[in-house]
Design a protein around this motif. Structure first.
Motif, PDB file in Angstrom:
ATOM      1  N   VAL A 140       1.012  -1.093  -0.092  1.00 26.31           N
ATOM      2  CA  VAL A 140       0.132  -0.074  -0.056  1.00 26.31           C
ATOM      3  C   VAL A 140       0.835   1.301  -0.115  1.00 26.31           C
ATOM      4  N   GLY A 141       2.124   1.013   0.324  1.00 25.21           N
ATOM      5  CA  GLY A 141       3.093   2.227  -0.178  1.00 25.21           C
ATOM      6  C   GLY A 141       3.547   3.136   0.983  1.00 25.21           C
ATOM      7  N   ILE A 142       3.402   2.811   2.295  1.00 26.71           N
ATOM      8  CA  ILE A 142       3.650   3.746   3.427  1.00 26.71           C
ATOM      9  C   ILE A 142       5.049   4.050   3.337  1.00 26.71           C
ATOM     10  N   ASN A 143       6.206   3.309   3.142  1.00 31.62           N
ATOM     11  CA  ASN A 143       7.554   3.789   3.140  1.00 31.62           C
ATOM     12  C   ASN A 143       7.962   4.652   2.262  1.00 31.62           C
ATOM     13  N   THR A 144       7.365   4.231   1.054  1.00 36.89           N
ATOM     14  CA  THR A 144       7.537   5.086  -0.167  1.00 36.89           C
ATOM     15  C   THR A 144       6.911   6.782  -0.008  1.00 36.89           C
ATOM     16  N   VAL A 145       5.762   6.598   0.459  1.00 38.34           N
ATOM     17  CA  VAL A 145       4.937   7.996   0.816  1.00 38.34           C
ATOM     18  C   VAL A 145       5.586   8.873   1.808  1.00 38.34           C
TER      19      VAL A 145
ATOM     20  N   SER B  97      -8.068   0.886   4.627  1.00 31.20           N
ATOM     21  CA  SER B  97      -8.111   0.851   3.255  1.00 31.20           C
ATOM     22  C   SER B  97      -8.674   1.783   2.381  1.00 31.20           C
ATOM     23  N   VAL B  98     -10.037   2.327   2.652  1.00 32.31           N
ATOM     24  CA  VAL B  98     -10.970   3.204   2.148  1.00 32.31           C
ATOM     25  C   VAL B  98     -10.111   4.473   2.222  1.00 32.31           C
ATOM     26  N   GLY B  99      -9.657   4.842   3.624  1.00 35.25           N
ATOM     27  CA  GLY B  99      -8.937   6.180   3.784  1.00 35.25           C
ATOM     28  C   GLY B  99      -7.540   6.353   2.883  1.00 35.25           C
ATOM     29  N   MET B 100      -7.055   5.110   2.944  1.00 42.38           N
ATOM     30  CA  MET B 100      -5.709   5.300   2.040  1.00 42.38           C
ATOM     31  C   MET B 100      -5.907   5.361   0.509  1.00 42.38           C
TER      32      MET B 100
ATOM     33  N   VAL C  71      -7.107  -3.196  -3.421  1.00 40.14           N
ATOM     34  CA  VAL C  71      -6.817  -4.840  -3.258  1.00 40.14           C
ATOM     35  C   VAL C  71      -6.742  -5.157  -1.897  1.00 40.14           C
ATOM     36  N   SER C  72      -6.506  -4.322  -0.948  1.00 39.27           N
ATOM     37  CA  SER C  72      -6.186  -4.525   0.487  1.00 39.27           C
ATOM     38  C   SER C  72      -7.614  -4.596   1.201  1.00 39.27           C
ATOM     39  N   PHE C  73      -8.321  -3.751   0.624  1.00 43.52           N
ATOM     40  CA  PHE C  73      -9.795  -3.824   1.045  1.00 43.52           C
ATOM     41  C   PHE C  73     -10.475  -5.260   0.956  1.00 43.52           C
ATOM     42  N   PHE C  74     -10.510  -5.636  -0.362  1.00 43.81           N
ATOM     43  CA  PHE C  74     -11.108  -6.658  -0.719  1.00 43.81           C
ATOM     44  C   PHE C  74     -10.361  -8.024  -0.243  1.00 43.81           C
TER      45      PHE C  74
END
Length: 464
Positions: A266-271, A324-327, A428-431
């Motif tokens: 979901v990209g936390i470290n890159t963001v 997941s929705v918020g991100m 994808v993480s949500f589903f």
């Protein structure tokens, strides 16, 4: 019951044990974040100012060490115990931090960063396991969330130390100050108990009962004793790495690996890494970029408090879905805005800051802490060490993969498309959570194990 036993019977010592063990997670956060500031000042003295490759090696050596530590941590914790392995973690962090601070050349620094990485990898397996197993069911989510909260505190501490020491370029002090919490962790854990589940699984039942009397309320003792009996039965069925291929463990393994990998995808470290650069490109200047890094650390820490307070009230699954929705929404808005409007102007700058804040808050309150809460809950005690070690290794391997691919992606397709691709993984993480992840809130570890092992007719724990 004596006066001393009565004072302990309210369960308060469990908070002390959790807080002390969580210092390991603080070290995780500090040593992960401190290199971003220290690298600015060490690359000149160590002769790598014009060598981007070696700068990358210095940074990524921790990730490689973490992958190795994660693989070793599960089996060692199962064999030696959670408490002894936490003491080992403290020693590893202290040795690595001292070596980094006193390094005479870049090669020694790379080796030191690898050693620190071993500590980080061991921590990411052992500390969540200890927090989960030492905690009563009613507050297991709250205490386990201390892991991610402590990582956030460590990150914020590293950013603050970098900022305060930057006028002197004191990179050796930046790296070496980690010795202080490492010593505190070692001394503190000398006085903390082993987890009752590990003790019971190694036929040390009376010691396990003494720990339960210290860490649980009187009305919780009977249920906990039943859990100890279950652990005693499991001790005769200890499993190892080969058993991870057994059909009965596959459902839990799939869920754990999926959560661990998606937490990175979901990209936390890159963001987090590119947020200060993004703000600089908006015209905020280098000083504002440095201040923004501290601000990001504050946001991440405060957001984690939501999980500490509400994980046991709202439920793990509900928090993951909300995150997941918020991100997804924040990254989609940021990507579309950058793609069609551009990345300049005051209004765009404000919206970018709002989107980054919403994204980091969404992750910090949900996926950041909750995944580490759930991983120890998903696996049966007899295979918890190897299974959690594998899941944690997959988390670090995914981190390493994303850190290699994302810069190339950024150059190839640009920031806007990169943000939208991360948003896709958030969807994808949500589903994935909606379809596969069970709710674990308010259920004992043994109850969860029964559900996992009886879901497959070839489970070894079914009666014959």
């Amino acid at each position: 019951m004596t006066t001393q036993e009565t004072s302990r019977a309210d369960g308060r010592p469990v908070y002390v044990a959790a807080a002390v063990c969580a210092i390991g997670a603080l070290l995780f956060g500090y040593d992960t974040g401190v290199i971003s500031g220290a690298l600015l000042y060490l690359k000149g003295p160590l002769g790598i100012a014009d060598n981007a490759f070696m700068q990358g090696v210095v940074t990524s050596a921790l990730l490689v060490g973490a992958m190795v530590g994660a693989l070793l941590g599960g089996s060692l914790a199962a064999r030696l115990g959670r408490r002894p392995m936490t003491l080992v973690v403290a020693v590893v962090f202290a040795v690595g931090s001292l070596a980094a601070a006193l390094t005479p050349d870049v090669t020694t620094l790379v080796v030191a960063r690898f050693v620190i990485g071993l500590g980080v990898g061991l921590t990411s397996v052992v500390v969540p396991m200890y927090l989960s197993e030492i905690s009563p069911t009613r507050i297991r989510g709250t205490l386990s969330s201390l892991y991610q909260f402590s990582i956030s505190v460590g990150l914020l501490l590293s950013y603050s130390v970098n900022y305060l020491l930057s006028p002197w370029g004191a990179w050796r002090w930046m790296l070496g100050l980690a010795v202080i919490p490492a010593v505190a962790l070692f001394v503190g854990m000398l006085f903390m108990p082993e987890t009752p589940r590990w003790l019971a699984s190694h036929n040390r039942t009376e010691q396990a009962r003494r720990v339960l009397r210290r860490t649980h309320r009187p009305e919780e003792i009977e249920q906990a004793q039943a859990e100890i009996s279950a652990a005693e039965r499991q001790s005769r069925e200890q499993a190892g790495w080969r058993d991870l291929t057994s059909p009965w463990i596959r459902p839990a393994l799939k869920i754990g690996l999926g959560l661990a990998v998606l937490q990175q995808f979901v990209g936390i470290n890159t963001v987090m890494y590119y947020a200060p650069t993004t703000l600089t490109e908006l015209g905020m200047g280098n000083s504002a970029s440095i201040a923004a890094q501290v601000g990001i650390g504050v946001i991440g820490m405060l957001a984690t408090l939501v999980a500490v307070r509400y994980t046991d009230r709202l439920g793990r699954k509900r928090l993951l879905l909300a995150g997941s929705v918020g991100m997804s929404v924040s990254l989609t808005v940021l990507g579309v805005l950058t793609l069609f409007v551009g990345a300049s102007g005051t209004a765009i700058g404000v919206i970018t800051i709002v989107c980054l804040t919403a994204y980091i808050s969404s992750f910090g309150a949900t996926w950041g802490p909750v995944v580490w809460v759930m991983l120890p809950e998903l696996y049966p005690l007899r295979i918890r060490g190897p299974a959690e070690g594998l899941a944690t290794w997959s988390n670090w391997a995914s981190n390493f993969l994303v850190s290699l691919v994302f810069p190339v992606l950024l150059v190839g397709v640009g920031q806007a498309v990169s943000m939208l691709l991360l948003a896709v993984f958030c969807v994808v993480s949500f589903f994935f959570v909606h379809s596969f992840v069970p709710e674990t809130t308010g259920r004992s570890l043994e109850n969860l194990e029964e559900e996992v092992t009886t879901s497959n007719p070839r489970s070894p724990s079914r009666g014959s």
